[in-house]
Scaffold this motif. Structure first.
Motif, PDB file in Angstrom:
ATOM      1  N   PRO A 147      18.677  -7.274   0.983  1.00 16.59           N
ATOM      2  CA  PRO A 147      18.008  -7.576  -0.278  1.00 16.59           C
ATOM      3  C   PRO A 147      18.891  -7.166  -1.450  1.00 16.59           C
ATOM      4  O   PRO A 147      19.546  -6.123  -1.409  1.00 16.59           O
ATOM      5  N   GLY A 148      18.916  -8.015  -2.461  1.00 18.20           N
ATOM      6  CA  GLY A 148      19.638  -7.668  -3.665  1.00 18.20           C
ATOM      7  C   GLY A 148      21.083  -8.122  -3.657  1.00 18.20           C
ATOM      8  O   GLY A 148      21.730  -8.182  -4.692  1.00 18.20           O
ATOM      9  N   ARG A 149      21.614  -8.465  -2.472  1.00 19.48           N
ATOM     10  CA  ARG A 149      23.001  -8.920  -2.436  1.00 19.48           C
ATOM     11  C   ARG A 149      23.140 -10.228  -3.210  1.00 19.48           C
ATOM     12  O   ARG A 149      22.324 -11.137  -3.057  1.00 19.48           O
ATOM     13  N   GLN A 150      24.146 -10.288  -4.050  1.00 18.84           N
ATOM     14  CA  GLN A 150      24.338 -11.491  -4.859  1.00 18.84           C
ATOM     15  C   GLN A 150      25.104 -12.557  -4.078  1.00 18.84           C
ATOM     16  O   GLN A 150      25.974 -12.237  -3.271  1.00 18.84           O
TER      17      GLN A 150
ATOM     18  N   ALA B 218      23.652 -26.729   0.895  1.00 19.83           N
ATOM     19  CA  ALA B 218      22.341 -26.657   0.252  1.00 19.83           C
ATOM     20  C   ALA B 218      22.227 -25.375  -0.556  1.00 19.83           C
ATOM     21  O   ALA B 218      21.741 -25.387  -1.693  1.00 19.83           O
ATOM     22  N   VAL B 219      22.715 -24.290   0.041  1.00 21.45           N
ATOM     23  CA  VAL B 219      22.668 -23.008  -0.668  1.00 21.45           C
ATOM     24  C   VAL B 219      23.661 -22.999  -1.820  1.00 21.45           C
ATOM     25  O   VAL B 219      23.331 -22.625  -2.949  1.00 21.45           O
ATOM     26  N   ARG B 220      24.867 -23.477  -1.533  1.00 17.97           N
ATOM     27  CA  ARG B 220      25.918 -23.464  -2.552  1.00 17.97           C
ATOM     28  C   ARG B 220      25.492 -24.281  -3.774  1.00 17.97           C
ATOM     29  O   ARG B 220      25.641 -23.835  -4.919  1.00 17.97           O
ATOM     30  N   ASP B 221      24.934 -25.464  -3.533  1.00 18.46           N
ATOM     31  CA  ASP B 221      24.517 -26.332  -4.645  1.00 18.46           C
ATOM     32  C   ASP B 221      23.471 -25.649  -5.515  1.00 18.46           C
ATOM     33  O   ASP B 221      23.573 -25.654  -6.741  1.00 18.46           O
ATOM     34  N   ARG B 222      22.486 -25.069  -4.889  1.00 19.50           N
ATOM     35  CA  ARG B 222      21.430 -24.409  -5.658  1.00 19.50           C
ATOM     36  C   ARG B 222      21.969 -23.224  -6.444  1.00 19.50           C
ATOM     37  O   ARG B 222      21.561 -22.949  -7.561  1.00 19.50           O
ATOM     38  N   TRP B 223      22.923 -22.548  -5.791  1.00 15.58           N
ATOM     39  CA  TRP B 223      23.521 -21.380  -6.448  1.00 15.58           C
ATOM     40  C   TRP B 223      24.329 -21.814  -7.680  1.00 15.58           C
ATOM     41  O   TRP B 223      24.227 -21.236  -8.761  1.00 15.58           O
TER      42      TRP B 223
ATOM     43  N   ILE C  29      19.282 -20.287  -7.601  1.00 15.49           N
ATOM     44  CA  ILE C  29      19.127 -19.071  -6.807  1.00 15.49           C
ATOM     45  C   ILE C  29      20.297 -18.141  -7.070  1.00 15.49           C
ATOM     46  O   ILE C  29      21.388 -18.594  -7.434  1.00 15.49           O
ATOM     47  N   LYS C  30      20.055 -16.863  -6.879  1.00 12.62           N
ATOM     48  CA  LYS C  30      21.095 -15.897  -7.200  1.00 12.62           C
ATOM     49  C   LYS C  30      21.376 -14.902  -6.081  1.00 12.62           C
ATOM     50  O   LYS C  30      22.498 -14.510  -5.855  1.00 12.62           O
ATOM     51  N   ASN C  31      20.332 -14.472  -5.388  1.00 14.80           N
ATOM     52  CA  ASN C  31      20.570 -13.403  -4.413  1.00 14.80           C
ATOM     53  C   ASN C  31      20.286 -13.832  -2.977  1.00 14.80           C
ATOM     54  O   ASN C  31      19.822 -14.944  -2.708  1.00 14.80           O
ATOM     55  N   ALA C  32      20.583 -12.901  -2.076  1.00 12.86           N
ATOM     56  CA  ALA C  32      20.520 -13.185  -0.650  1.00 12.86           C
ATOM     57  C   ALA C  32      19.125 -13.598  -0.187  1.00 12.86           C
ATOM     58  O   ALA C  32      18.972 -14.491   0.642  1.00 12.86           O
ATOM     59  N   GLU C  33      18.110 -12.946  -0.760  1.00  8.94           N
ATOM     60  CA  GLU C  33      16.745 -13.269  -0.323  1.00  8.94           C
ATOM     61  C   GLU C  33      16.393 -14.717  -0.613  1.00  8.94           C
ATOM     62  O   GLU C  33      15.775 -15.402   0.188  1.00  8.94           O
ATOM     63  N   GLU C  34      16.811 -15.169  -1.788  1.00 13.79           N
ATOM     64  CA  GLU C  34      16.529 -16.563  -2.152  1.00 13.79           C
ATOM     65  C   GLU C  34      17.299 -17.520  -1.240  1.00 13.79           C
ATOM     66  O   GLU C  34      16.789 -18.559  -0.835  1.00 13.79           O
TER      67      GLU C  34
ATOM     68  N   GLU D 156      18.160 -16.934   1.793  1.00 14.13           N
ATOM     69  CA  GLU D 156      17.509 -16.912   3.100  1.00 14.13           C
ATOM     70  C   GLU D 156      16.321 -17.868   3.107  1.00 14.13           C
ATOM     71  O   GLU D 156      16.095 -18.586   4.069  1.00 14.13           O
ATOM     72  N   ARG D 157      15.590 -17.876   2.012  1.00 15.56           N
ATOM     73  CA  ARG D 157      14.424 -18.754   1.927  1.00 15.56           C
ATOM     74  C   ARG D 157      14.833 -20.226   2.007  1.00 15.56           C
ATOM     75  O   ARG D 157      14.207 -21.024   2.700  1.00 15.56           O
ATOM     76  N   VAL D 158      15.902 -20.550   1.292  1.00 19.70           N
ATOM     77  CA  VAL D 158      16.400 -21.939   1.316  1.00 19.70           C
ATOM     78  C   VAL D 158      16.782 -22.338   2.742  1.00 19.70           C
ATOM     79  O   VAL D 158      16.389 -23.392   3.242  1.00 19.70           O
ATOM     80  N   VAL D 159      17.555 -21.454   3.390  1.00 14.04           N
ATOM     81  CA  VAL D 159      18.020 -21.769   4.743  1.00 14.04           C
ATOM     82  C   VAL D 159      16.846 -21.929   5.696  1.00 14.04           C
ATOM     83  O   VAL D 159      16.784 -22.875   6.486  1.00 14.04           O
ATOM     84  N   LYS D 160      15.906 -21.019   5.607  1.00 13.46           N
ATOM     85  CA  LYS D 160      14.773 -21.076   6.529  1.00 13.46           C
ATOM     86  C   LYS D 160      13.967 -22.352   6.340  1.00 13.46           C
ATOM     87  O   LYS D 160      13.511 -22.967   7.311  1.00 13.46           O
ATOM     88  N   SER D 161      13.793 -22.761   5.093  1.00  8.79           N
ATOM     89  CA  SER D 161      13.002 -23.969   4.899  1.00  8.79           C
ATOM     90  C   SER D 161      13.757 -25.195   5.418  1.00  8.79           C
ATOM     91  O   SER D 161      13.177 -26.112   5.977  1.00  8.79           O
ATOM     92  N   GLU D 162      15.098 -25.161   5.256  1.00  8.59           N
ATOM     93  CA  GLU D 162      15.914 -26.257   5.801  1.00  8.59           C
ATOM     94  C   GLU D 162      15.751 -26.348   7.321  1.00  8.59           C
ATOM     95  O   GLU D 162      15.621 -27.421   7.880  1.00  8.59           O
ATOM     96  N   LEU D 163      15.796 -25.192   7.956  1.00 10.76           N
ATOM     97  CA  LEU D 163      15.738 -25.152   9.415  1.00 10.76           C
ATOM     98  C   LEU D 163      14.350 -25.508   9.928  1.00 10.76           C
ATOM     99  O   LEU D 163      14.200 -26.249  10.893  1.00 10.76           O
TER     100      LEU D 163
END
Lengths: 316, 491
Positions: A32-35, A64-69, A74-79, A81-88
């Motif tokens: 959590p909190g990792r940018q 998908a993560v890179r584009d949103r970033w 999105i900015k941090n690791a938690e966000e 993770e959410r993107v990846v999980k929804s993709e999967l």
């Protein structure tokens, strides 16, 4: 590690060592909190590639993560993770897909196939166990692997241990003929589920794949609507070749679901994402050990969670 | 085998060719493709990374950029590095005096240990040894029985002790060690010079079973320990290989199921992480399907150059030398008869499934794909050719000119094929005969080239009722298409 928690509860003794290894798992990536930065994205890519998810899938998810970033969404690791999980989760099968299909009435036939050493016989033992003890079904096994030395013996031992019936011929017999007899016996004895074991074969061996089609056809002629379920057993340690296997077996016998064996090791079985995407095949069961009890129905949420965790270190 | 990887790499280098000079950026682009190809081939991520770094550096620092044929230079660099990584080759089995030499086999469940034990025993028999098998897998139901049957098939004694088999759900403590020790004693008594220990399969993270292996290793002190690894293994190959190597100090690797269409990246990964030589490849279900490993062949395959060395070695062993010599003479003189033609075909068939042979010959990969020929199709066509041949009488076989319409119809009826297939077959034979005359008197390499010709034209040409498949390769249409493709790239 939630993915294995249920099993670990069940198997405290036998797998204690494994449990110790698994519980020391450190979640370095999604702390959590990792940018998010390039380093983070590279680590994520590595992690997913090492889970055998395949270059294409990984590239898509990482983009998908890179584009949103980059867009600042999105900015941090938690966000992330959410993107990846929804993709999967979008890819993985729904609940209805994962249920074992039964015949509306009479005997249900489950045909089981896979390459050599995938874990068919052990997986059948697990399946027989769960059907008998958790679903209250009357189960019969059919020893149609008449090719590999001692395969019939191996299945017979399992039938005895679990307490289910078995139909077998001698080694070298025509596997379709064994299936034919088993169908008759199953109907005559009011068996709920007949599980047909077949010899392991590489998906590239065309004549053996034709033999498999023949077994399927014989079963279909004997019992209307059969085989109700065609399970392909895949070894969780397999790489991208698993997709080829699923393609070829589907062509030959119209596979309806996957049984992923040996998922209790350090392999993640990431290939099931590609198989789901390309062939729409759901994972129905997973195998997590060597005893018949080590079987679970597939839970996509737990599978995804496990992908995010570090692989357990091999014993050292 | 590693077909798909080969294709990918040839694709990369094709795109490089014709550009004349390439920049550093071009090299990086190409290497990006190589990276994807290797990852798709299940080479471990870390191994790929290291490989790409090394090769990129070499490629950029060297003559690639100045070279007029950058694709060739790149192929050479990638190829050499692959060979470098997979070597040095050492397929010898070391024996000790006095015997017996103890070889311990280990690996994950389902990797093919028991079958490989049988194959190794057969291989050693062929080398003049007197091996013996020991059934020390006391975990998997019926594993002991399986090894016993395999031993019977190979014709070597198997030491078993069914009383020691582990009760359901338990690990039989110390039993495996006892079986191994008894087996070695038995071998000494029987005068067998090698004992192969078949141990139980296990997960790398299962410490209890790992301990059993360590115990065998400590007590028996095997002279060689081999890890049996499934060639289809994914990224996890490094984990298993590393764990086994750390606990047992492996002496070599045996990769199984290489007759599948796996790209086989596990081989590279396991070799890299253990640093131990790959000894053998399992290439089929039959017990003689064990090959000595050669990195050159594998690297050539990866690069789409085919495995010539492998084909020659195998051909040397299985071809009837005398008959081949006679055939060669006839070819030279151009007096080849249909009888010889069929005999030659049978020789080729002895080498194994056609698909495999074709995969070994440069350029044949793509070709067989173009012809849309699966392994089974080729086999089927060969059977049809034989059927046609069998339906001819002696005179017809000696002199195909005799065969007129009426005879053709009779032969077709006898062989159960269409009449035009008989005609095609004869035409094909005549074509081959003339071709052979043209290239007659050459050595093994030449004959291989000939086989390639035969397969592209010869077997393909029989085709289906739709006419000869020959066209797909040789017709101008195809070449034109290729030309157009090239043109587009240049633009």
């Amino acid at each position: 590690m939630r993915f294995f928690s249920k099993t670990l509860d069940k198997l405290k003794g036998a797998l204690r060592k494994t449990a110790e290894v698994l519980n020391t798992d450190v979640r370095t990536l999604f702390i959590p909190g990792r940018q998010i930065n390039d380093q983070f994205l590279a680590e994520m890519e590595e992690k997913f590639l090492q889970a055998d998810m395949g270059v294409q899938n990984v590239e898509r998810i990482v983009s998908a993560v890179r584009d949103r970033w980059r867009l600042g969404k999105i900015k941090n690791a938690e966000e992330a993770e959410r993107v990846v999980k929804s993709e999967l989760m979008e890819i993985l099968p729904t609940d209805a897909d994962r249920e074992l299909r039964f015949a509306p009435s009479g005997t249900t036939v489950v045909l089981v196939a896979g390459i050599n050493g995938a874990g068919k016989t052990t997986s059948i033992a697990k399946l027989a166990w769960i059907l008998k003890n958790q679903m209250g079904k009357k189960v019969m096994l059919c020893a149609s692997d008449t090719f590999r030395a001692a395969a019939v013996d191996q299945l017979t031992i399992w039938a005895e241990r679990i307490g289910v019936e078995i139909v077998k011929h001698r080694m070298g017999a025509d596997p379709a003929a064994v299936a034919y007899d088993a169908c008759e016996a199953a109907v005559a004895r009011n068996i709920d589920v007949l599980i047909v074991d077949t010899a392991g074969r590489l998906h590239t061996q065309e004549h053996l794949m034709r033999e498999l089609t023949k077994i399927r056809d014989v079963v279909a002629r004997k019992i209307p609507g059969a085989p109700h379920e065609v399970l392909l057993v895949l070894d969780a340690t397999t790489g991208q070749n698993a997709i080829r296997q699923a393609q070829m077996f589907s062509q030959a016998i119209n596979v309806t679901g996957l049984f992923v064996a040996k998922l209790d090791g350090s392999a993640r079985g990431g290939f099931i994402l590609s198989i789901r995407e390309q062939l729409k095949l759901p994972v129905k069961f997973i195998g997590l050990g060597e005893t018949p009890q080590d079987i679970e129905t597939f839970d996509p949420q737990r599978f995804v969670d496990a992908l995010f965790q570090d692989a357990p270190a091999p014993a050292a | 085998m590693l077909d798909a990887l080969s294709e990918r790499l040839s694709g990369v280098f094709r795109s490089l060719s014709g550009r004349g000079r390439i920049s550093e950026e071009n090299v990086r682009d190409a290497m990006r493709e190589v990276r994807t190809a290797l990852l798709e081939a299940d080479v471990n991520y870390q191994v790929v990374k290291q490989f790409i770094d090394t090769v990129t550096e070499k490629a950029i620092g060297q003559e690639v950029i100045k070279s007029l044929k950058p694709d060739q230079v790149m192929i050479k660099i990638v190829h050499d590095e692959l060979v470098n990584l997979m070597g040095p080759v050492d397929t010898r089995i070391y024996t000790v005096q006095p015997g017996p030499t103890v070889i311990m086999m280990c690996g994950l469940q389902g990797s093919g240990k028991t079958t490989t034990c049988g194959k190794l025993a057969k291989y050693l028999l062929g080398k003049g040894h007197h091996p013996m098998l020991a059934a020390a897998d006391l975990q998997r139901p019926a594993a002991v029985e399986q090894l016993r049957v395999i031993g019977e098939q190979v014709g070597v004694p198997v030491y078993t002790d069914p009383a020691k088999v582990a009760p359901h759900g338990q690990v039989a403590k110390g039993a495996a060690v006892a079986v191994c020790r008894a087996a070695v004693n038995e071998a000494r008594k029987l005068g067998r010079d090698i004992v192969i220990l078949d141990t139980a399969g296990r997960l790398a993270i299962d410490q209890e079973l790992m301990d059993e292996l360590k115990e065998i290793n400590a007590q028996l002190n095997p002279h060689q320990v081999f890890l049996v690894l499934d060639a289809m293994t994914g990224q996890d190959a490094v984990n298993s290989a590393k764990a086994f190597n750390e606990q047992l100090e492996l002496d070599g690797l045996i990769l199984t199921k290489f007759d599948s269409d796996t790209r086989g990246g596990a081989l590279l990964s396991a070799k890299m992480v253990t640093g131990k030589p790959v000894k053998f490849l399992g290439v089929g279900e039959k017990l003689d399907r064990l090959e000595e490993f050669r990195p050159e062949g594998m690297a050539q395959r990866i690069l789409g150059m085919g495995d010539i060395v492998g084909l020659v070695t195998e051909a040397m062993e299985k071809f009837d030398a005398e008959q081949t010599q006679k055939l060669a003479e006839k070819m030279q003189k151009g007096t080849l008869t249909l009888e010889d033609f069929i005999a030659q075909m049978k020789q080729v068939r002895k080498l194994g499934p056609m698909g495999k042979i074709m995969g070994m010959i440069p350029g044949m990969n793509e070709l067989s794909k173009q012809m849309n020929m699966g392994e089974g199709d080729v086999e089927k066509q060969m059977s049809r050719m034989e059927a046609i041949y069998n339906s001819m009488n002696k005179q017809e076989r000696k002199n195909t000119d005799l065969i007129d319409g009426s005879r053709r119809r009779r032969i077709a009826r006898g062989a159960g094929v269409e009449v035009n297939e008989v005609g095609q077959f004869i035409k094909q034979f005549e074509l081959s005969r003339d071709m052979m005359r043209a290239v007659g008197g050459m050595g093994m390499m030449g004959r291989l080239r000939l086989m390639r010709g035969l397969m592209s034209g010869g077997i393909g040409a029989l085709g289906g009722p739709g006419g000869p498949l020959l066209r797909t390769k040789r017709s101008g249409r195809m070449e034109k298409k290729d030309r157009n493709k090239k043109k587009k790239k240049r633009r």
